[in-house]
Design a protein around this motif. Structure first.
Motif, mmCIF file in Angstrom:
data_model
loop_
_atom_site.group_PDB
_atom_site.id
_atom_site.type_symbol
_atom_site.label_atom_id
_atom_site.label_comp_id
_atom_site.label_asym_id
_atom_site.label_seq_id
_atom_site.Cartn_x
_atom_site.Cartn_y
_atom_site.Cartn_z
ATOM 1 N N GLY A 195 0.504 -1.408 -0.212
ATOM 2 C CA GLY A 195 -0.004 0.112 0.183
ATOM 3 C C GLY A 195 0.671 1.075 -0.311
ATOM 4 O O GLY A 195 2.272 0.926 0.466
ATOM 5 N N ARG A 196 0.348 2.309 -0.148
ATOM 6 C CA ARG A 196 1.123 3.773 0.257
ATOM 7 C C ARG A 196 0.802 3.805 0.963
ATOM 8 O O ARG A 196 2.761 4.865 1.563
ATOM 9 C CB ARG A 196 -0.053 4.208 -0.536
ATOM 10 C CG ARG A 196 0.476 6.301 -0.742
ATOM 11 C CD ARG A 196 -0.468 7.040 -1.356
ATOM 12 N NE ARG A 196 -0.848 7.011 -2.931
ATOM 13 C CZ ARG A 196 -1.390 7.312 -3.312
ATOM 14 N NH1 ARG A 196 -2.442 8.923 -3.161
ATOM 15 N NH2 ARG A 196 -1.849 7.306 -4.744
ATOM 16 N N PHE A 197 0.850 3.369 2.193
ATOM 17 C CA PHE A 197 1.121 4.317 3.828
ATOM 18 C C PHE A 197 1.270 3.056 4.137
ATOM 19 O O PHE A 197 2.892 2.649 5.126
ATOM 20 C CB PHE A 197 0.624 5.180 3.706
ATOM 21 C CG PHE A 197 -0.622 5.977 3.934
ATOM 22 C CD1 PHE A 197 0.115 6.849 3.202
ATOM 23 C CD2 PHE A 197 -1.392 5.766 3.468
ATOM 24 C CE1 PHE A 197 0.049 8.430 3.147
ATOM 25 C CE2 PHE A 197 -1.937 7.159 2.270
ATOM 26 C CZ PHE A 197 -1.155 8.767 2.264
ATOM 27 N N ASN A 198 0.848 1.723 3.957
ATOM 28 C CA ASN A 198 1.165 0.454 4.822
ATOM 29 C C ASN A 198 0.744 -0.371 4.438
ATOM 30 O O ASN A 198 -0.195 -0.085 3.453
ATOM 31 C CB ASN A 198 1.157 0.592 6.489
ATOM 32 C CG ASN A 198 -0.175 1.503 6.903
ATOM 33 O OD1 ASN A 198 -1.293 0.531 6.059
ATOM 34 N ND2 ASN A 198 -0.571 1.760 7.718
ATOM 35 N N GLY A 199 1.156 -1.931 4.842
ATOM 36 C CA GLY A 199 -0.402 -2.903 4.272
ATOM 37 C C GLY A 199 0.165 -3.851 3.185
ATOM 38 O O GLY A 199 1.346 -3.722 2.514
ATOM 39 N N LEU A 200 -0.183 -5.079 2.473
ATOM 40 C CA LEU A 200 -0.128 -5.624 1.873
ATOM 41 C C LEU A 200 -1.926 -6.045 0.894
ATOM 42 O O LEU A 200 -2.275 -6.520 1.583
ATOM 43 C CB LEU A 200 0.620 -6.691 2.137
ATOM 44 C CG LEU A 200 2.005 -6.849 1.779
ATOM 45 C CD1 LEU A 200 2.727 -8.450 2.260
ATOM 46 C CD2 LEU A 200 2.874 -6.306 1.070
ATOM 47 N N PHE A 201 -1.715 -5.728 -0.617
ATOM 48 C CA PHE A 201 -2.714 -6.504 -0.687
ATOM 49 C C PHE A 201 -1.877 -6.954 -2.325
ATOM 50 O O PHE A 201 -1.786 -6.725 -2.767
ATOM 51 C CB PHE A 201 -3.601 -4.855 -1.715
ATOM 52 C CG PHE A 201 -3.308 -3.769 -0.509
ATOM 53 C CD1 PHE A 201 -4.927 -3.679 -0.059
ATOM 54 C CD2 PHE A 201 -2.674 -3.011 -0.255
ATOM 55 C CE1 PHE A 201 -5.234 -2.125 0.612
ATOM 56 C CE2 PHE A 201 -2.727 -1.776 0.912
ATOM 57 C CZ PHE A 201 -4.165 -1.624 1.285
ATOM 58 N N VAL A 202 -3.227 -7.624 -2.395
ATOM 59 C CA VAL A 202 -3.859 -9.024 -3.106
ATOM 60 C C VAL A 202 -4.340 -8.559 -4.390
ATOM 61 O O VAL A 202 -5.602 -8.025 -4.697
ATOM 62 C CB VAL A 202 -4.604 -10.096 -3.164
ATOM 63 C CG1 VAL A 202 -4.003 -11.543 -4.114
ATOM 64 C CG2 VAL A 202 -3.881 -10.808 -2.055
ATOM 65 N N THR A 203 -3.364 -8.147 -5.647
ATOM 66 C CA THR A 203 -3.870 -7.238 -7.088
ATOM 67 C C THR A 203 -4.263 -8.668 -8.019
ATOM 68 O O THR A 203 -4.728 -8.191 -9.001
ATOM 69 C CB THR A 203 -3.001 -6.653 -8.051
ATOM 70 O OG1 THR A 203 -1.580 -7.320 -7.871
ATOM 71 C CG2 THR A 203 -2.857 -5.075 -6.764
ATOM 72 N N GLY A 204 -4.080 -9.518 -7.460
ATOM 73 C CA GLY A 204 -4.371 -11.346 -8.306
ATOM 74 C C GLY A 204 -4.102 -12.538 -7.505
ATOM 75 O O GLY A 204 -2.976 -11.940 -6.470
ATOM 76 N N TRP A 205 -4.742 -13.428 -8.349
ATOM 77 C CA TRP A 205 -4.961 -14.169 -7.264
ATOM 78 C C TRP A 205 -5.369 -15.549 -8.587
ATOM 79 O O TRP A 205 -6.303 -14.702 -9.573
ATOM 80 C CB TRP A 205 -5.499 -14.569 -6.042
ATOM 81 C CG TRP A 205 -7.403 -14.199 -6.635
ATOM 82 C CD1 TRP A 205 -7.776 -13.835 -6.439
ATOM 83 C CD2 TRP A 205 -7.825 -15.479 -6.866
ATOM 84 N NE1 TRP A 205 -9.140 -14.306 -6.760
ATOM 85 C CE2 TRP A 205 -9.234 -15.156 -6.203
ATOM 86 C CE3 TRP A 205 -7.915 -17.532 -6.469
ATOM 87 C CZ2 TRP A 205 -10.371 -16.198 -6.499
ATOM 88 C CZ3 TRP A 205 -9.086 -18.043 -7.085
ATOM 89 C CH2 TRP A 205 -10.417 -17.136 -6.735
ATOM 90 N N GLN A 206 -4.623 -16.745 -8.303
ATOM 91 C CA GLN A 206 -5.745 -17.701 -8.786
ATOM 92 C C GLN A 206 -5.181 -19.183 -7.986
ATOM 93 O O GLN A 206 -4.063 -19.725 -7.741
ATOM 94 C CB GLN A 206 -4.987 -18.176 -10.315
ATOM 95 C CG GLN A 206 -3.398 -17.914 -10.407
ATOM 96 C CD GLN A 206 -3.370 -18.424 -11.999
ATOM 97 O OE1 GLN A 206 -3.615 -17.914 -13.175
ATOM 98 N NE2 GLN A 206 -2.570 -19.189 -12.433
ATOM 99 N N ALA A 207 -6.020 -20.275 -8.573
ATOM 100 C CA ALA A 207 -5.510 -21.547 -7.617
ATOM 101 C C ALA A 207 -4.843 -22.505 -8.442
ATOM 102 O O ALA A 207 -4.817 -22.438 -9.669
ATOM 103 C CB ALA A 207 -6.550 -22.318 -7.696
ATOM 104 N N VAL A 208 -3.704 -23.150 -7.623
ATOM 105 C CA VAL A 208 -2.768 -23.997 -8.413
ATOM 106 C C VAL A 208 -3.587 -25.285 -8.350
ATOM 107 O O VAL A 208 -3.655 -25.341 -7.332
ATOM 108 C CB VAL A 208 -1.466 -23.887 -7.452
ATOM 109 C CG1 VAL A 208 -0.096 -24.647 -8.697
ATOM 110 C CG2 VAL A 208 -0.716 -22.199 -8.102
#
Length: 218
Positions: A195-208
């Motif tokens: 994030g711009r200030f803190n934290g993590l974000f998921v921008t894409g996902w898929q099942a393996v």
């Protein structure tokens, strides 16, 4: 007989009481209305962008015992008792300005937190996995539970994930029909962005897909 001036001074002033009541009403209802307006404006901005914001990863807090669960209630109780004693010793008239200032400050901090949360994920959009995207990070599903919709979220499948390179598990809420089939032990490929200030974000996902072990020929 008392003079007319003394009677006028002793009589209550309706205008003054009305102004005090109006000021008190503004102090009680104004800050919450301001916070609601800020939240509505930020939601309007998100709706006009026609994009799905990135999904936040929330670290799962680990508690060491019952004291870690009870200390917030004990602190709130202690604050209430302390406030009652102060009001009893000093009286409402002396304490009300302080209570009003604290009330106003709390709602302003809440509005600032809404704005900070909006700006923190600004520009991070949930997209599909592409070849040009960064190398995905693998995550293992620890738990998968259905979460119904509420006033705070649209609901979906709430996952607790053990992500590579992260020490503690993280919680992720997926509002996707494909996530309903996920179960503990499944593996996901995640695209993460800070994030711009803190934290993590998921921008894409898929099942393996699981790889079946090779069977040697006799």
């Amino acid at each position: 007989m008392p003079s007319t001036d003394s009677l006028n001074r002793s009589a209550p002033n309706p205008a003054g009481n009305g102004w005090t009541s109006q000021r008190t009403a503004w102090l009680i209802f104004g800050p919450p209305a301001f916070m609601v307006a800020v939240r509505w404006l930020l939601q309007l901005v998100d709706d006009r962008q026609n994009t799905v914001p990135a999904l936040p990863l929330v670290p799962v807090s680990t508690t060491a015992g019952a004291l870690d669960l009870l200390w917030p209630f004990a602190l709130a109780l202690a604050l209430l008792i302390a406030a009652g004693l102060i009001i009893y010793r000093l009286g409402w008239r002396r304490v009300m300005p302080v209570i009003g200032a604290v009330w106003l400050l709390l709602w302003l901090l809440g509005s600032g937190a809404l704005l900070q949360r909006h700006l923190n994920c600004q520009g991070l959009v949930l997209q599909g996995m592409t070849a040009a995207a960064p190398v995905p990070v693998k995550a293992r599903v620890v738990t998968a539970l259905f979460k119904p919709a509420s006033l705070r979220s649209l609901g979906g499948t709430e996952l607790v994930l053990k992500i590579d390179d992260l020490d503690i598990p993280n919680r992720l809420l997926l509002d996707d029909a494909g996530a309903a089939s996920l179960k503990p032990g499944d593996t996901l490929a995640l695209q993460l962005a800070p994030g711009r200030f803190n934290g993590l974000f998921v921008t894409g996902w898929q099942a393996v897909p699981a790889v079946s072990p090779l069977v040697k020929a006799p």
